[in-house]
Scaffold this motif. Structure first.
Motif, PDB file in Angstrom:
ATOM      1  N   UNK A 137     106.784  64.970  -4.556  1.00  0.00           N
ATOM      2  CA  UNK A 137     106.456  64.266  -5.803  1.00  0.00           C
ATOM      3  C   UNK A 137     105.360  65.037  -6.543  1.00  0.00           C
ATOM      4  N   UNK A 138     104.390  65.537  -5.780  1.00  0.00           N
ATOM      5  CA  UNK A 138     103.312  66.311  -6.409  1.00  0.00           C
ATOM      6  C   UNK A 138     103.871  67.551  -7.093  1.00  0.00           C
ATOM      7  N   UNK A 139     104.806  68.199  -6.438  1.00  0.00           N
ATOM      8  CA  UNK A 139     105.404  69.387  -7.039  1.00  0.00           C
ATOM      9  C   UNK A 139     106.089  69.063  -8.361  1.00  0.00           C
ATOM     10  N   UNK A 140     106.694  67.876  -8.400  1.00  0.00           N
ATOM     11  CA  UNK A 140     107.348  67.437  -9.638  1.00  0.00           C
ATOM     12  C   UNK A 140     106.326  67.030 -10.698  1.00  0.00           C
ATOM     13  N   UNK A 141     105.088  66.789 -10.268  1.00  0.00           N
ATOM     14  CA  UNK A 141     104.076  66.312 -11.207  1.00  0.00           C
ATOM     15  C   UNK A 141     104.265  64.839 -11.534  1.00  0.00           C
ATOM     16  N   UNK A 142     104.909  64.104 -10.638  1.00  0.00           N
ATOM     17  CA  UNK A 142     105.114  62.672 -10.840  1.00  0.00           C
ATOM     18  C   UNK A 142     104.142  61.889  -9.965  1.00  0.00           C
ATOM     19  N   UNK A 143     103.845  60.662 -10.400  1.00  0.00           N
ATOM     20  CA  UNK A 143     102.876  59.839  -9.683  1.00  0.00           C
ATOM     21  C   UNK A 143     103.595  58.777  -8.859  1.00  0.00           C
ATOM     22  N   UNK A 144     103.326  58.749  -7.572  1.00  0.00           N
ATOM     23  CA  UNK A 144     103.910  57.717  -6.722  1.00  0.00           C
ATOM     24  C   UNK A 144     103.222  56.388  -7.028  1.00  0.00           C
ATOM     25  N   UNK A 145     103.995  55.342  -7.274  1.00  0.00           N
ATOM     26  CA  UNK A 145     103.419  54.075  -7.759  1.00  0.00           C
ATOM     27  C   UNK A 145     102.726  53.290  -6.645  1.00  0.00           C
ATOM     28  N   UNK A 146     101.700  53.882  -6.045  1.00  0.00           N
ATOM     29  CA  UNK A 146     100.981  53.212  -4.956  1.00  0.00           C
ATOM     30  C   UNK A 146      99.513  53.594  -5.054  1.00  0.00           C
ATOM     31  N   UNK A 147      98.669  52.675  -5.554  1.00  0.00           N
ATOM     32  CA  UNK A 147      97.252  52.991  -5.736  1.00  0.00           C
ATOM     33  C   UNK A 147      96.543  53.248  -4.401  1.00  0.00           C
ATOM     34  N   UNK A 148      97.119  52.753  -3.313  1.00  0.00           N
ATOM     35  CA  UNK A 148      96.472  52.903  -2.004  1.00  0.00           C
ATOM     36  C   UNK A 148      96.867  54.188  -1.291  1.00  0.00           C
ATOM     37  N   UNK A 149      97.739  54.957  -1.901  1.00  0.00           N
ATOM     38  CA  UNK A 149      98.222  56.172  -1.228  1.00  0.00           C
ATOM     39  C   UNK A 149      97.088  57.170  -1.081  1.00  0.00           C
ATOM     40  N   UNK A 150      96.772  57.551   0.171  1.00  0.00           N
ATOM     41  CA  UNK A 150      95.764  58.608   0.357  1.00  0.00           C
ATOM     42  C   UNK A 150      95.997  59.400   1.639  1.00  0.00           C
ATOM     43  N   UNK A 151      95.552  60.618   1.577  1.00  0.00           N
ATOM     44  CA  UNK A 151      95.716  61.538   2.702  1.00  0.00           C
ATOM     45  C   UNK A 151      94.660  61.237   3.758  1.00  0.00           C
ATOM     46  N   UNK A 152      95.071  61.106   4.999  1.00  0.00           N
ATOM     47  CA  UNK A 152      94.126  60.895   6.093  1.00  0.00           C
ATOM     48  C   UNK A 152      94.014  62.184   6.897  1.00  0.00           C
TER      49      UNK A 152
ATOM     50  N   UNK B  99      98.336  62.257   8.260  1.00  0.00           N
ATOM     51  CA  UNK B  99      99.412  61.514   7.604  1.00  0.00           C
ATOM     52  C   UNK B  99      98.949  60.944   6.272  1.00  0.00           C
ATOM     53  N   UNK B 100      99.923  60.652   5.406  1.00  0.00           N
ATOM     54  CA  UNK B 100      99.636  59.916   4.181  1.00  0.00           C
ATOM     55  C   UNK B 100      99.622  58.425   4.498  1.00  0.00           C
ATOM     56  N   UNK B 101      98.537  57.763   4.093  1.00  0.00           N
ATOM     57  CA  UNK B 101      98.474  56.305   4.266  1.00  0.00           C
ATOM     58  C   UNK B 101      99.011  55.666   2.992  1.00  0.00           C
ATOM     59  N   UNK B 102      99.793  54.615   3.167  1.00  0.00           N
ATOM     60  CA  UNK B 102     100.335  53.960   1.977  1.00  0.00           C
ATOM     61  C   UNK B 102     100.040  52.468   1.998  1.00  0.00           C
ATOM     62  N   UNK B 103     100.153  51.854   0.821  1.00  0.00           N
ATOM     63  CA  UNK B 103      99.800  50.447   0.651  1.00  0.00           C
ATOM     64  C   UNK B 103     100.825  49.509   1.265  1.00  0.00           C
ATOM     65  N   UNK B 104     100.525  48.205   1.245  1.00  0.00           N
ATOM     66  CA  UNK B 104     101.411  47.217   1.871  1.00  0.00           C
ATOM     67  C   UNK B 104     102.752  47.100   1.132  1.00  0.00           C
ATOM     68  N   UNK B 105     103.798  46.952   1.905  1.00  0.00           N
ATOM     69  CA  UNK B 105     105.148  46.783   1.345  1.00  0.00           C
ATOM     70  C   UNK B 105     105.382  45.306   1.060  1.00  0.00           C
ATOM     71  N   UNK B 106     106.011  45.031  -0.056  1.00  0.00           N
ATOM     72  CA  UNK B 106     106.283  43.638  -0.438  1.00  0.00           C
ATOM     73  C   UNK B 106     107.518  43.136   0.313  1.00  0.00           C
ATOM     74  N   UNK B 107     107.274  42.594   1.506  1.00  0.00           N
ATOM     75  CA  UNK B 107     108.413  42.179   2.333  1.00  0.00           C
ATOM     76  C   UNK B 107     109.125  40.956   1.777  1.00  0.00           C
ATOM     77  N   UNK B 108     108.436  40.193   0.940  1.00  0.00           N
ATOM     78  CA  UNK B 108     109.120  39.049   0.315  1.00  0.00           C
ATOM     79  C   UNK B 108     110.265  39.539  -0.549  1.00  0.00           C
TER      80      UNK B 108
END
Lengths: 93, 315, 254
Positions: free
Chosen positions: B236-251, B256-265
């Protein structure tokens, strides 16, 4: 309403090689089975010849009899070339 | 041999990585689990033809049109290989289709989302096929021989799918502002559903433990999901697009990349049949099958007549 | 126009391209909706063959024209009135019998025509025919067999196949009626005239219908117009789909 019969498909990838089982498909008759095999299993240039056999005509050995069927062959090491000692000086044989 | 001996011999084969073949003894539950999983997988391939099929007639160039047709066709082929793998366990394709058409069998919920723009052909190839490939690569080593062989063939063919999708997006992000926005919008809509494709988290997953013991599955949902995120974020970074997850961060520590909670509902809501396209997808499949009934009957009737005529002429 | 190329040759390449693209597009509409998975896949294979052939003709036409237009310009930026495909190929899919009737009547012309094109003095056309003739041999085998299965299958399939044939019948002769651009190429010996195709074509149709227990329609009506850009109302809707992206977002790369 019933399914078309199931067929097993065997493909020779190029002349000189055996036909090899690649999968199965449904077809109303053998002509259609060959064409379906062509359309489904050779889209990427996988073959030069196709065999089809209606699945119900394939008879298989019983896996429960695997031991009695194949145990006999397991210890006949003298059937293999490496069983025999030939000095290296003799060369390839 | 009593039931217990049979079961322990079966598990022993699994533990020694000996594949189980169609005629081998297997516990009923193993058979049932596999029929359920393989047929769901087959249904997903076939229903999966529909969202992309929605753009075949509108593909923007002849090259793209041919590639998309070939890809959607491959999905049909993959459905076919998988139905055939399930059929080795003694169910018929007709039974399996019946379960799909009556809503008893499930398929991947991702295909209940609508394909709304040409960029979606890119995002589906890149993300949906990308997620599927994670799962399928693992399944090449699944313990049931016919399933494993079908997966090997499928993986070989799938390799162009993800590249096809990524190339579409690459073209868009190098294009006009409107095209780039189209690509971003598509990523926004497909990102979370793609993460949901791996199924509920390990703690919630009902079938996982036994499937792992039987080596039907070889990696857990969460492990596969993490591998997908790790592989996809740099793309996605190579494409220059933004992944729609404000919590996404590199650990740095875990790598690993940490990602935000999934909306299981949302996930369960779509699984239960309330996604935008659930009913339409099912209706399309039912219609194709029902409208094809007279064609399938005709071919059988013709084959029988031909057979009968041959019987008369051969002494 | 490329100095040595005739405008007729350019028009003819476009005509063949349009035939292949329009029919390939129609078959592509089946993808995901076929009567059985195996035949869904089979129809897509034919669709892909035809789209591939269309690309060869468009590329050749673009080269002949020599104005820098591409295959996509020719496919995506010509209007309904500029498309010159025969009416037969633009007919909607209908039920499977309609698709088969359309395909069979087209293939029965396409194959013998391509066989004559193999020996065209125009190397561009002969090259395309060399590739296409093998693919179309299979197309005719496939569509012919389906005419037999449906015609001589069940009562329902027989009825549907007969109806589909009756409805497609009046569109078949257009393929054998040369447009002015074809006539000029026939006169110049670049392509074969209808008389070289007719026997083969009629024979294939007659034999197949007889074997399929179908009745040859006696409808004397003949519809033409596609080759001069007067189409059925169906083509415009198809092009609205086919050209949507290029029309909505002009001049972009996809």
């Amino acid at each position: 309403m019933k399914d078309w019969p199931l067929w097993e498909v065997f493909i020779r990838s190029r002349n000189g090689l055996d036909h090899k089982h690649v999968g199965s498909l449904h077809a109303a008759d053998w002509e259609m089975a060959i064409e379906n095999a062509r359309d489904v299993y050779t889209r990427r240039n996988e073959g030069v010849s196709i065999w089809v056999v209606e699945s119900k005509y394939i008879h298989a050995s019983d896996p429960e009899e695997q031991d009695s069927m194949f145990e006999s062959a397991r210890d006949k090491v003298y059937r293999h070339p490496t069983f025999y000692d030939i000095p290296d000086e003799v060369g390839h044989m | 041999m009593n039931q217990q001996d049979l079961e322990s011999r079966f598990q022993d084969k699994i533990d020694r990585e000996v594949k189980i073949e169609a005629k081998d003894w297997m516990p009923d539950a193993y058979r049932k689990t596999l029929i359920r999983q393989i047929s769901q997988h087959a249904h997903s391939e076939v229903v999966g033809m529909l969202p992309e099929g929605n753009w075949i007639t509108r593909a923007p160039s002849l090259r793209r049109k041919a590639a998309l047709l070939a890809k959607v066709q491959d999905e049909g082929g993959h459905g076919l290989y998988l139905y055939a793998a399930a059929e080795t366990m003694g169910v018929s394709r007709d039974q399996l289709l019946d379960e799909l058409h009556t809503g008893k069998a499930k398929y991947s919920s991702i295909f209940n989302y609508p394909a709304l723009s040409w960029a979606d052909m890119g995002a589906i190839g890149w993300l949906v096929d990308g997620a599927a490939i994670m799962n399928q690569v693992m399944l090449q080593r699944t313990s049931y021989g016919p399933y494993s062989r079908a997966m090997i063939r499928i993986c070989k063919e799938e390799s162009f799918h993800q590249r096809q999708g990524y190339e579409i997006l690459l073209t868009l992000v190098r294009g006009s502002a409107e095209q780039k926005a189209m690509a971003q919008d598509s990523l926004n809509r497909w990102w979370w559903p793609s993460l949901m494709m791996f199924g509920p988290s390990d703690a919630e997953s009902t079938h996982s433990a036994q499937s792992m013991a039987w080596k039907i599955k070889r990696k857990s949902n969460d492990v596969l999901r993490q591998a997908f995120v790790d592989a996809t974020v740099p793309q996605a970074q190579y494409l220059g697009l933004t992944i729609p997850d404000p919590d996404l961060k590199w650990n740095e520590e875990t790598g690993h990349w940490e990602f935000g909670p999934i909306d299981w509902d949302e996930f369960w809501n779509v699984v239960k049949g309330n996604g935008i396209c659930n009913r339409q997808r099912l209706r399309d499949r039912v219609n194709a099958h029902e409208e094809g009934a007279w064609v399938r009957d005709a071919a059988l009737a013709y084959a029988e007549k031909k057979q009968a005529r041959k019987a008369v002429v051969t002494p | 126009m490329n100095q040595t190329a005739s405008p007729s040759l350019f028009q003819f390449a476009l005509y063949m391209a349009d035939n292949c693209l329009v029919l390939g597009h129609r078959l592509g509409e089946w993808c995901g909706h076929g009567p059985v998975l195996e035949q869904d896949i089979a129809m897509t294979n034919i669709s892909l063959d035809l789209i591939g052939q269309a690309r060869l003709y468009y590329q050749y036409a673009a080269e002949l024209e020599g104005k820098g237009r591409t295959e996509d310009d020719l496919a995506y930026l010509r209007s309904e009135r500029e498309y010159t495909n025969a009416l037969l190929v633009e007919l909607p899919n209908g039920d499977f019998a309609h698709t088969i009737a359309r395909q069979f009547l087209f293939d029965a012309w396409h194959l013998p025509f391509l066989k004559t094109m193999l020996s065209s003095p125009d190397a561009g056309l002969a090259d395309i025919a060399g590739k296409a003739v093998k693919e179309v041999t299979y197309h005719l085998k496939w569509s012919r067999e389906w005419v037999l299965r449906l015609g001589d299958g069940t009562d329902e399939s027989h009825q549907r196949m007969q109806t589909a044939l009756d409805e497609a019948w009046m569109y078949r002769l257009e393929l054998l009626m040369p447009a002015p651009f074809e006539q000029r190429l026939i006169d110049a010996g670049v392509i074969a005239g209808p008389d070289e195709i007719r026997n083969d074509w009629e024979q294939t149709i007659a034999d197949t219908l007889r074997e399929a227990t179908l009745t040859t329609p006696d409808d004397p009506a003949v519809q033409t117009g596609g080759k001069t850009g007067i189409h059925t109302e169906h083509l415009g809707h198809m092009l609205a789909d086919l050209q949507y992206m290029q029309r909505a977002y002009p001049g972009l790369e996809w």
